[in-house]
Design a protein around this motif. Structure first.
Motif, mmCIF file in Angstrom:
data_model
loop_
_atom_site.group_PDB
_atom_site.id
_atom_site.type_symbol
_atom_site.label_atom_id
_atom_site.label_comp_id
_atom_site.label_asym_id
_atom_site.label_seq_id
_atom_site.Cartn_x
_atom_site.Cartn_y
_atom_site.Cartn_z
ATOM 1 N N ALA A 110 13.031 56.500 42.333
ATOM 2 C CA ALA A 110 14.453 56.176 42.141
ATOM 3 C C ALA A 110 15.025 56.942 40.953
ATOM 4 C CB ALA A 110 14.604 54.672 41.935
ATOM 5 N N ALA A 111 14.313 56.936 39.829
ATOM 6 C CA ALA A 111 14.801 57.644 38.641
ATOM 7 C C ALA A 111 14.865 59.149 38.873
ATOM 8 C CB ALA A 111 13.896 57.335 37.445
ATOM 9 N N TRP A 112 13.904 59.678 39.599
ATOM 10 C CA TRP A 112 13.851 61.115 39.920
ATOM 11 C C TRP A 112 15.100 61.554 40.686
ATOM 12 C CZ3 TRP A 112 11.986 63.370 44.886
ATOM 13 C CH2 TRP A 112 11.768 64.750 44.804
ATOM 14 N N LEU A 113 15.593 60.665 41.537
ATOM 15 C CA LEU A 113 16.791 60.970 42.310
ATOM 16 C C LEU A 113 18.077 60.736 41.512
ATOM 17 C CD1 LEU A 113 15.788 59.340 45.730
ATOM 18 C CD2 LEU A 113 15.828 61.784 45.167
ATOM 19 N N ILE A 114 17.958 59.991 40.419
ATOM 20 C CA ILE A 114 19.145 59.641 39.635
ATOM 21 C C ILE A 114 19.399 60.624 38.500
ATOM 22 C CG2 ILE A 114 20.089 57.924 38.036
ATOM 23 C CD1 ILE A 114 18.703 55.771 39.744
ATOM 24 N N VAL A 115 18.361 60.944 37.719
ATOM 25 C CA VAL A 115 18.563 61.754 36.510
ATOM 26 C C VAL A 115 18.753 63.230 36.859
ATOM 27 C CG1 VAL A 115 17.191 60.135 35.142
ATOM 28 C CG2 VAL A 115 16.079 62.126 36.143
ATOM 29 N N PRO A 116 19.406 64.001 35.983
ATOM 30 C CA PRO A 116 19.659 65.426 36.261
ATOM 31 C C PRO A 116 18.389 66.270 36.163
ATOM 32 C CG PRO A 116 20.402 64.844 34.057
ATOM 33 C CD PRO A 116 20.025 63.560 34.720
ATOM 34 N N VAL A 117 18.496 67.516 36.616
ATOM 35 C CA VAL A 117 17.362 68.441 36.601
ATOM 36 C C VAL A 117 16.855 68.658 35.184
ATOM 37 C CG1 VAL A 117 16.633 70.812 37.092
ATOM 38 C CG2 VAL A 117 18.136 69.612 38.693
ATOM 39 N N ALA A 118 17.766 68.688 34.213
ATOM 40 C CA ALA A 118 17.378 68.902 32.818
ATOM 41 C C ALA A 118 16.455 67.813 32.299
ATOM 42 C CB ALA A 118 18.627 68.983 31.942
ATOM 43 N N ALA A 119 16.528 66.628 32.928
ATOM 44 C CA ALA A 119 15.668 65.504 32.537
ATOM 45 C C ALA A 119 14.532 65.326 33.539
ATOM 46 C CB ALA A 119 16.481 64.220 32.428
ATOM 47 N N GLY A 121 14.706 65.522 36.779
ATOM 48 C CA GLY A 121 15.105 64.900 38.026
ATOM 49 C C GLY A 121 15.155 65.916 39.162
ATOM 50 N N ASP A 122 15.468 65.429 40.348
ATOM 51 C CA ASP A 122 15.518 66.293 41.524
ATOM 52 C C ASP A 122 16.853 67.025 41.636
ATOM 53 O OD1 ASP A 122 14.446 67.244 44.076
ATOM 54 O OD2 ASP A 122 15.957 65.951 45.005
ATOM 55 N N GLY A 123 17.840 66.562 40.908
ATOM 56 C CA GLY A 123 19.145 67.192 40.971
ATOM 57 C C GLY A 123 20.103 66.562 41.955
ATOM 58 N N VAL A 124 19.668 65.486 42.617
ATOM 59 C CA VAL A 124 20.539 64.796 43.575
ATOM 60 C C VAL A 124 21.651 64.052 42.841
ATOM 61 C CG1 VAL A 124 20.615 62.997 45.353
ATOM 62 C CG2 VAL A 124 18.690 64.578 45.270
ATOM 63 N N ASP A 125 21.363 63.603 41.622
ATOM 64 C CA ASP A 125 22.328 62.828 40.817
ATOM 65 C C ASP A 125 22.831 61.603 41.587
ATOM 66 O OD1 ASP A 125 22.105 64.612 38.703
ATOM 67 O OD2 ASP A 125 23.745 65.861 39.438
ATOM 68 N N LEU A 126 21.902 60.888 42.146
ATOM 69 C CA LEU A 126 22.213 59.710 42.952
ATOM 70 C C LEU A 126 22.844 58.618 42.091
ATOM 71 C CD1 LEU A 126 21.702 58.735 45.926
ATOM 72 C CD2 LEU A 126 19.676 57.561 45.045
ATOM 73 N N ASN A 127 23.779 57.891 42.675
ATOM 74 C CA ASN A 127 24.378 56.755 41.994
ATOM 75 C C ASN A 127 23.280 55.745 41.627
ATOM 76 O OD1 ASN A 127 25.524 53.843 42.111
ATOM 77 N ND2 ASN A 127 27.342 55.127 41.826
ATOM 78 N N PRO A 128 23.274 55.221 40.385
ATOM 79 C CA PRO A 128 22.218 54.300 39.961
ATOM 80 C C PRO A 128 22.047 53.088 40.875
ATOM 81 C CG PRO A 128 23.485 55.011 38.072
ATOM 82 C CD PRO A 128 24.198 55.531 39.288
ATOM 83 N N LEU A 181 10.393 60.413 32.695
ATOM 84 C CA LEU A 181 11.839 60.463 32.896
ATOM 85 C C LEU A 181 12.530 59.537 31.901
ATOM 86 C CD1 LEU A 181 12.012 60.428 36.803
ATOM 87 C CD2 LEU A 181 11.785 62.374 35.252
ATOM 88 N N PHE A 182 13.348 60.129 31.027
ATOM 89 C CA PHE A 182 14.060 59.365 30.012
ATOM 90 C C PHE A 182 15.557 59.359 30.337
ATOM 91 C CE2 PHE A 182 10.210 60.945 27.991
ATOM 92 C CZ PHE A 182 9.736 59.812 27.326
ATOM 93 N N ASN A 183 16.336 58.857 29.391
ATOM 94 C CA ASN A 183 17.802 58.824 29.534
ATOM 95 C C ASN A 183 18.225 58.164 30.851
ATOM 96 O OD1 ASN A 183 18.142 60.256 27.081
ATOM 97 N ND2 ASN A 183 17.778 62.193 28.158
ATOM 98 N N LEU A 184 17.618 57.029 31.138
ATOM 99 C CA LEU A 184 17.952 56.306 32.363
ATOM 100 C C LEU A 184 19.333 55.670 32.238
ATOM 101 C CD1 LEU A 184 14.528 54.485 32.936
ATOM 102 C CD2 LEU A 184 15.292 56.668 33.891
ATOM 103 N N PRO A 185 20.108 55.657 33.312
ATOM 104 C CA PRO A 185 21.433 55.025 33.274
ATOM 105 C C PRO A 185 21.329 53.550 32.905
ATOM 106 C CG PRO A 185 21.147 56.310 35.280
ATOM 107 C CD PRO A 185 19.804 56.240 34.631
ATOM 108 N N THR A 186 22.373 53.048 32.275
ATOM 109 C CA THR A 186 22.392 51.648 31.838
ATOM 110 C C THR A 186 22.161 50.688 33.000
ATOM 111 O OG1 THR A 186 23.933 52.196 30.052
ATOM 112 C CG2 THR A 186 23.764 49.873 30.688
ATOM 113 N N ALA A 187 22.785 50.973 34.133
ATOM 114 C CA ALA A 187 22.648 50.087 35.302
ATOM 115 C C ALA A 187 21.200 50.035 35.785
ATOM 116 C CB ALA A 187 23.553 50.572 36.431
ATOM 117 N N PHE A 188 20.493 51.154 35.664
ATOM 118 C CA PHE A 188 19.110 51.204 36.137
ATOM 119 C C PHE A 188 18.170 50.482 35.176
ATOM 120 C CE2 PHE A 188 14.984 53.234 36.960
ATOM 121 C CZ PHE A 188 14.940 53.166 38.349
#
Length: 358
Positions: A110-119, A121-128, A181-188
Motif C-alpha cells: 500500500a505504501a509503495w503505491l502511495i509514496v513518490p518515486v523519490a521515497a 515508491g512505484d510512482g502511482v501516487d495512489l490516494n492514501p 518507506l518513510f514520509n507516509l501520508p497522515t491518513a495512512f
C-alpha cells in the motif's frame, strides 16, 4: 455428538435443541459447567498480571504513570490485532505462520503505491484512502490463497503457511529493494500514531476489535460454529455447518486482521521497513500471547479475554525490561522464562480447565 475438546461456549450452542423444546437437564448442566470452566480460564492469568504490576512498580517509579501505560497500549495494539486473527484460526484447528509476513507485506504494498518515486515508491501516487483498501485487499488475498490450499487442496497447513511466509517476506523486500518507506501520508499513519488526549487511537481500535470478536464468538451463530468446527469437524458437518466455507472465511479474516495490525505498526514508527513482521519474528509473540491466554493449539477452545490477557502480559514484561535497562542479550531468555512461568501459574490457578487434552 459432543465436541472432543472443551470449548468456551456452552456445548449445546453448536447443536441447539429443536425449536419449542427445552434442552435436556443433562445438557443444561454441561453448559453450566462449560461456562464455569470458561470463567476460570479467563481469570487464570490475573495473578500473573498482578504480580507483574507489583514488579514494575518496584523496578521503576515511571511504571505506574498514565503516559507509560499509554505507551504500552500503543506498542501492544498492533500485536494484539494479529493475536485476534491467529486465535480465530487456532480455534478452527488450524494455524497460520504467514500472518507475520502479511503484517509486513500488506502495508508495504500500500505504501509503495502511495509514496513518490523519490521515497522508493512505484510512482502511482495512489490516494492514501485507496491505499488502505489495497492493504485490506492484500490481506484478504493472502488469506484466501492459504484457505484454498489448506481446505480445498488438503495441504498441510503448517507447510503451506511456512512457505507463504517466506514468499511474502521476499516480496516485501523485493518490491522496494530492501528500502524502508518513510514520509507516509497522515491518513495512512493515523491509526498507529494518533491520540485521543493521552489515549492512543490504536489502543481504542484494538479494544473494539477484541470486544466485537468476543461478542461474535459468544453470541453469533457463526461464532459458535467456529468452536464446533475446531472441536469436532465431523459433528459440525453433521449439524449442517458448512465447514470448508467457514474455515476459508476464518483464514481470510485472520489475514485481514494481520494487515490492519501491520498498518498500526507502520503508523507507530512512521515507516514501513523490510524487517516489519517476518524480520522481527513477531509470530513467536503472537503464538505465545494466544496460548498463554488459553487458546488451544488443538482447536475448539479459547476466548478474547484470555487472548487479550496474553497480549497485556507480554506488553508488561517488555516494558518492565525496558524500564529496568536489561541488556538486550538477556531479554529473549527472560521473555521465554516469563512465558513458561505464566503458563505454569495459570495451569495451577485454572486447574483442569486450563489443561491441554491429550
Amino acid at each position: 455428538m459432543v465436541s472432543n475438546h472443551a470449548s468456551d461456549e456452552p456445548v449445546g450452542a453448536a447443536v441447539p435443541a429443536p425449536s419449542g423444546r427445552r434442552a435436556p437437564f443433562g445438557l443444561s448442566a454441561i453448559a453450566r459447567g462449560a461456562n464455569v470452566s470458561a470463567l476460570v480460564r479467563e481469570v487464570a492469568l490475573l495473578p500473573v498480571l498482578v504480580l507483574l504490576l507489583v514488579v514494575g512498580a518496584v523496578a521503576s517509579p515511571a511504571f505506574l504513570t498514565v503516559s507509560n501505560f499509554a505507551g504500552i497500549g500503543q506498542q501492544s495494539s498492533a500485536l494484539g490485532v494479529v493475536v485476534v486473527g491467529e486465535s480465530l484460526i487456532l480455534m478452527i484447528g488450524g494455524m497460520d505462520l504467514s500472518l507475520e509476513s502479511t503484517y509486513g507485506l500488506a502495508p508495504m504494498v500500500a505504501a509503495w503505491l502511495i509514496v513518490p518515486v523519490a521515497a522508493y515508491g512505484d510512482g502511482v501516487d495512489l490516494n492514501p484512502y485507496l491505499g488502505l483498501l489495497v492493504l485490506i485487499a492484500v490481506g484478504a488475498a493472502v488469506g484466501l490463497v492459504n484457505g484454498l490450499l489448506i481446505v480445498k487442496g488438503r495441504l498441510n497447513g503448517f507447510i503451506v503457511t511456512l512457505g507463504m511466509t517466506i514468499v511474502l517476506a521476499g516480496l516485501q523486500n523485493g518490491i522496494v529493494k530492501a528500502q524502508s518507506l518513510f514520509n507516509l501520508p497522515t491518513a495512512f499513519g493515523y491509526l498507529g500514531s494518533a491520540y485521543f488526549g493521552q489515549l492512543p487511537v490504536s489502543l481504542v481500535v484494538a479494544v473494539i476489535i477484541f470486544v466485537l470478536v468476543g461478542l461474535f464468538l459468544r453470541y453469533h451463530r457463526t461464532g459458535r460454529a467456529i468452536y464446533a468446527v475446531g472441536g469436532n469437524p465431523a459433528a459440525a458437518r453433521a449439524a449442517g455447518i458448512k465447514v470448508e466455507r467457514l474455515k476459508i472465511g476464518v483464514y481470510v479474516a485472520g489475514s485481514v486482521l494481520a494487515a490492519i495490525g501491520g498498518l498500526m505498526e507502520a503508523g507507530r514508527v512512521s515507516a514501513v521497513t523490510g524487517q516489519q513482521g517476518y524480520g522481527e519474528g513477531i509470530i513467536f509473540s503472537v503464538f505465545a500471547a494466544a496460548v498463554i491466554g488459553g487458546v488451544s493449539l488443538r482447536g475448539g477452545r479459547g476466548n478474547m479475554v484470555g487472548a487479550a490477557s496474553g497480549v497485556i502480559l507480554l506488553g508488561l514484561v517488555q516494558n518492565i525490561l525496558d524500564l529496568a535497562n536489561v541488556s538486550n542479550y538477556w531479554i529473549e531468555a527472560i521473555d521465554g522464562t516469563v512465558i513458561l512461568f505464566a503458563l505454569i501459574l495459570a495451569r495451577i490457578v485454572g486447574g483442569e480447565s486450563t489443561a491441554e487434552e491429550r
